[in-house]
Design a protein around this motif. Structure first.
Motif, mmCIF file in Angstrom:
data_model
loop_
_atom_site.group_PDB
_atom_site.id
_atom_site.type_symbol
_atom_site.label_atom_id
_atom_site.label_comp_id
_atom_site.label_asym_id
_atom_site.label_seq_id
_atom_site.Cartn_x
_atom_site.Cartn_y
_atom_site.Cartn_z
ATOM 1 N N ASP A 188 10.986 -1.339 -17.737
ATOM 2 C CA ASP A 188 10.516 -0.607 -19.089
ATOM 3 C C ASP A 188 9.114 -0.728 -19.428
ATOM 4 O O ASP A 188 8.478 0.055 -20.097
ATOM 5 C CB ASP A 188 11.459 -1.052 -20.119
ATOM 6 N N LEU A 189 8.627 -2.097 -19.491
ATOM 7 C CA LEU A 189 7.251 -2.247 -19.699
ATOM 8 C C LEU A 189 6.337 -1.311 -18.936
ATOM 9 O O LEU A 189 5.402 -0.925 -19.485
ATOM 10 C CB LEU A 189 7.007 -3.732 -19.509
ATOM 11 N N PHE A 190 6.499 -1.212 -17.906
ATOM 12 C CA PHE A 190 5.723 -0.341 -16.586
ATOM 13 C C PHE A 190 5.959 0.970 -17.067
ATOM 14 O O PHE A 190 5.133 1.787 -16.867
ATOM 15 C CB PHE A 190 5.819 -0.704 -15.339
ATOM 16 N N LEU A 191 7.020 1.320 -17.348
ATOM 17 C CA LEU A 191 7.383 2.810 -17.337
ATOM 18 C C LEU A 191 6.618 3.223 -18.985
ATOM 19 O O LEU A 191 6.306 4.372 -18.998
ATOM 20 C CB LEU A 191 9.252 2.968 -17.679
ATOM 21 N N ALA A 192 6.663 2.451 -19.812
ATOM 22 C CA ALA A 192 5.912 2.787 -21.182
ATOM 23 C C ALA A 192 4.276 2.609 -21.229
ATOM 24 O O ALA A 192 3.814 3.356 -22.042
ATOM 25 C CB ALA A 192 6.433 1.826 -22.086
ATOM 26 N N ASN A 193 3.828 1.910 -20.143
ATOM 27 C CA ASN A 193 2.440 1.828 -20.164
ATOM 28 C C ASN A 193 1.689 2.005 -18.891
ATOM 29 O O ASN A 193 0.459 2.050 -18.860
ATOM 30 C CB ASN A 193 2.197 -0.015 -20.414
ATOM 31 N N THR A 194 2.314 2.130 -17.719
ATOM 32 C CA THR A 194 1.714 2.325 -16.440
ATOM 33 C C THR A 194 1.684 3.407 -15.780
ATOM 34 O O THR A 194 2.664 3.643 -15.033
ATOM 35 C CB THR A 194 1.811 0.904 -15.843
ATOM 36 N N PRO A 195 0.922 4.255 -15.772
ATOM 37 C CA PRO A 195 0.954 5.622 -14.900
ATOM 38 C C PRO A 195 1.057 5.171 -13.434
ATOM 39 O O PRO A 195 0.363 4.188 -13.050
ATOM 40 C CB PRO A 195 -0.186 6.463 -15.349
ATOM 41 N N ALA A 196 1.543 6.204 -12.590
ATOM 42 C CA ALA A 196 1.680 5.671 -11.151
ATOM 43 C C ALA A 196 0.529 5.560 -10.466
ATOM 44 O O ALA A 196 0.006 4.729 -9.646
ATOM 45 C CB ALA A 196 2.410 6.697 -10.267
ATOM 46 N N THR A 197 -0.698 6.322 -11.029
ATOM 47 C CA THR A 197 -2.106 6.477 -10.487
ATOM 48 C C THR A 197 -2.625 5.173 -10.767
ATOM 49 O O THR A 197 -3.531 4.440 -10.234
ATOM 50 C CB THR A 197 -2.912 7.342 -11.162
ATOM 51 N N SER A 198 -2.500 4.524 -11.903
ATOM 52 C CA SER A 198 -3.114 3.192 -12.274
ATOM 53 C C SER A 198 -2.338 2.059 -11.706
ATOM 54 O O SER A 198 -3.139 1.055 -11.145
ATOM 55 C CB SER A 198 -2.847 2.895 -14.165
ATOM 56 N N PHE A 199 -1.182 2.299 -11.417
ATOM 57 C CA PHE A 199 -0.394 1.153 -10.720
ATOM 58 C C PHE A 199 -1.106 0.989 -9.318
ATOM 59 O O PHE A 199 -1.350 -0.002 -8.704
ATOM 60 C CB PHE A 199 1.282 1.417 -10.857
ATOM 61 N N ARG A 202 0.868 -1.214 -0.001
ATOM 62 C CA ARG A 202 0.083 0.066 0.002
ATOM 63 C C ARG A 202 1.153 1.281 0.029
ATOM 64 O O ARG A 202 0.703 2.351 -0.491
ATOM 65 C CB ARG A 202 -0.797 -0.002 1.324
ATOM 66 N N VAL A 203 1.908 1.198 0.744
ATOM 67 C CA VAL A 203 2.713 2.303 1.069
ATOM 68 C C VAL A 203 3.501 2.563 -0.510
ATOM 69 O O VAL A 203 3.425 3.822 -1.090
ATOM 70 C CB VAL A 203 4.015 2.424 1.859
ATOM 71 N N VAL A 204 4.196 1.596 -1.012
ATOM 72 C CA VAL A 204 4.743 1.555 -2.337
ATOM 73 C C VAL A 204 3.976 2.016 -3.540
ATOM 74 O O VAL A 204 4.304 2.864 -4.203
ATOM 75 C CB VAL A 204 5.520 0.107 -2.754
ATOM 76 N N GLY A 205 2.622 1.802 -3.412
ATOM 77 C CA GLY A 205 1.716 2.171 -4.356
ATOM 78 C C GLY A 205 1.325 3.777 -4.421
ATOM 79 O O GLY A 205 1.017 4.103 -5.404
ATOM 80 N N LYS A 206 1.645 4.184 -3.182
ATOM 81 C CA LYS A 206 1.508 5.539 -3.326
ATOM 82 C C LYS A 206 2.818 6.334 -3.814
ATOM 83 O O LYS A 206 2.359 7.609 -4.097
ATOM 84 C CB LYS A 206 1.414 6.153 -1.636
ATOM 85 N N ALA A 207 3.623 5.862 -4.153
ATOM 86 C CA ALA A 207 4.522 6.614 -4.694
ATOM 87 C C ALA A 207 4.638 7.236 -6.049
ATOM 88 O O ALA A 207 3.667 6.834 -6.825
ATOM 89 C CB ALA A 207 6.077 5.806 -4.693
ATOM 90 N N ARG A 208 5.177 8.575 -6.247
ATOM 91 C CA ARG A 208 4.838 9.001 -7.464
ATOM 92 C C ARG A 208 6.088 9.543 -7.937
ATOM 93 O O ARG A 208 7.099 9.855 -7.227
ATOM 94 C CB ARG A 208 3.857 10.295 -7.252
ATOM 95 N N GLY A 209 6.149 10.210 -9.307
ATOM 96 C CA GLY A 209 7.403 10.820 -9.838
ATOM 97 C C GLY A 209 8.675 9.962 -9.679
ATOM 98 O O GLY A 209 8.518 8.558 -9.827
ATOM 99 N N PRO A 210 9.756 10.417 -9.346
ATOM 100 C CA PRO A 210 10.988 9.624 -9.220
ATOM 101 C C PRO A 210 10.968 8.284 -8.291
ATOM 102 O O PRO A 210 11.459 7.242 -8.464
ATOM 103 C CB PRO A 210 12.018 10.644 -8.975
ATOM 104 N N LEU A 211 10.136 8.574 -7.298
ATOM 105 C CA LEU A 211 10.096 7.431 -6.372
ATOM 106 C C LEU A 211 9.272 6.284 -6.860
ATOM 107 O O LEU A 211 9.739 5.166 -6.912
ATOM 108 C CB LEU A 211 8.972 7.942 -5.175
ATOM 109 N N TYR A 212 8.367 6.620 -7.835
ATOM 110 C CA TYR A 212 7.638 5.464 -8.484
ATOM 111 C C TYR A 212 8.599 4.866 -9.392
ATOM 112 O O TYR A 212 8.620 3.634 -9.596
ATOM 113 C CB TYR A 212 6.117 5.927 -9.227
#
Length: 253
Positions: free
Chosen positions: A153-164, A112-122
């Motif tokens: 790379d797969l996630f960087l290209a396809n998955t915004p942090a909010t969707s993760f 849950r904590v990791v999922g809240k990361a955004r930007g460089p932390l994500y």
């Protein structure tokens, strides 16, 4: 009502993993000329039932199909199958689960904590940690050598942090264990031999609960076997499909 037998080739509907990205041409190629369809998952959705709604709407025109769901996509496919939708002929669930496979309360809290990361932390923390959990010792020995870097790379290209984050919340709350008996089509549980992320109990739960389920464990594969071993993966799916009845029951008024 009169019934009649109709021969047809079901459309294979490929449901994406946690990244949300449609299955690639490379992953679909081993299925040859079989009718195929894939789709991208919607963004920012935190409930498996809403993902199942999205898939159901996308395939509303099909009257004969097989759901093939990988990982997170397997949970979506399972959710849809419990509704007993018209036209569903069979179900393939790879690296999937009926309920959140993480038993550890500390790890759940960390997720849950990791999922809240955004930007460089994500990008630097969350995705590197997730890619590490996806990895196996067999990833670089398949038809398509895979790595933690490629997963990230797969996630960087396809998955915004909010969707993760939203999909993580969907995983944590999903629970179809009590509904497994509602699945009334032949079901293949396709399991990698090494899977730190999901663990071995998840397939056992589904195997025990789905009435017409069978499991195939692919040796020397990991959770990302759809990416690293697309030909091996497809061969197991095709073997399962080849064993299905060649006719289905239709109804005419």
């Amino acid at each position: 009502m009169n019934t009649n037998e109709t021969e047809s080739s079901p459309t294979l509907v490929f449901i994406p993993c946690f990244s949300g990205a449609p299955w690639s041409a490379e992953q679909l190629a081993p299925y040859g000329e079989a009718p195929k369809r894939t789709l991208r998952l919607p963004e920012g959705v935190d409930d498996i039932e809403r993902y199942a709604d999205h898939v159901e709407t996308a395939i509303a025109d099909l009257d004969d199909y097989v759901l093939v769901g990988d990982s997170f996509g397997a949970n979506i496919a399972l959710a849809l199958a419990t509704r007993r939708p018209r036209g569903l002929r069979a179900l393939v669930l790879s690296g999937g689960f009926a309920a959140n496979p993480v038993d550890s309360k500390p790890w759940k809290a960390l997720m849950r904590v990791v999922g809240k990361a955004r930007g460089p932390l994500y990008r630097q923390l969350t995705l590197r940690a997730h890619a590490h959990r996806l990895a196996s010792p067999f990833d670089d020995n398949g038809q398509v050598p895979w790595s933690e870097a490629r997963s990230r790379d797969l996630f960087l290209a396809n998955t915004p942090a909010t969707s993760f984050d939203a999909r993580l919340r969907a995983v944590l709350t999903a629970d179809y264990v009590d509904a497994l008996g509602r699945v009334r089509v032949p079901t293949l549980l396709l399991t990698p031999s090494h899977d730190v992320l999901i663990g071995e109990n998840a397939s056992k739960v589904m195997l025990a609960g789905i009435p017409d389920a069978r499991e195939v464990v692919l040796p020397n594969t990991g959770h990302m076997f759809r990416f690293s071993h697309p030909a091996t993966y497809a061969s197991a799916v095709k073997d399962f499909l080849d064993a299905l009845p060649t006719t289905r029951q239709g109804a005419d008024a």
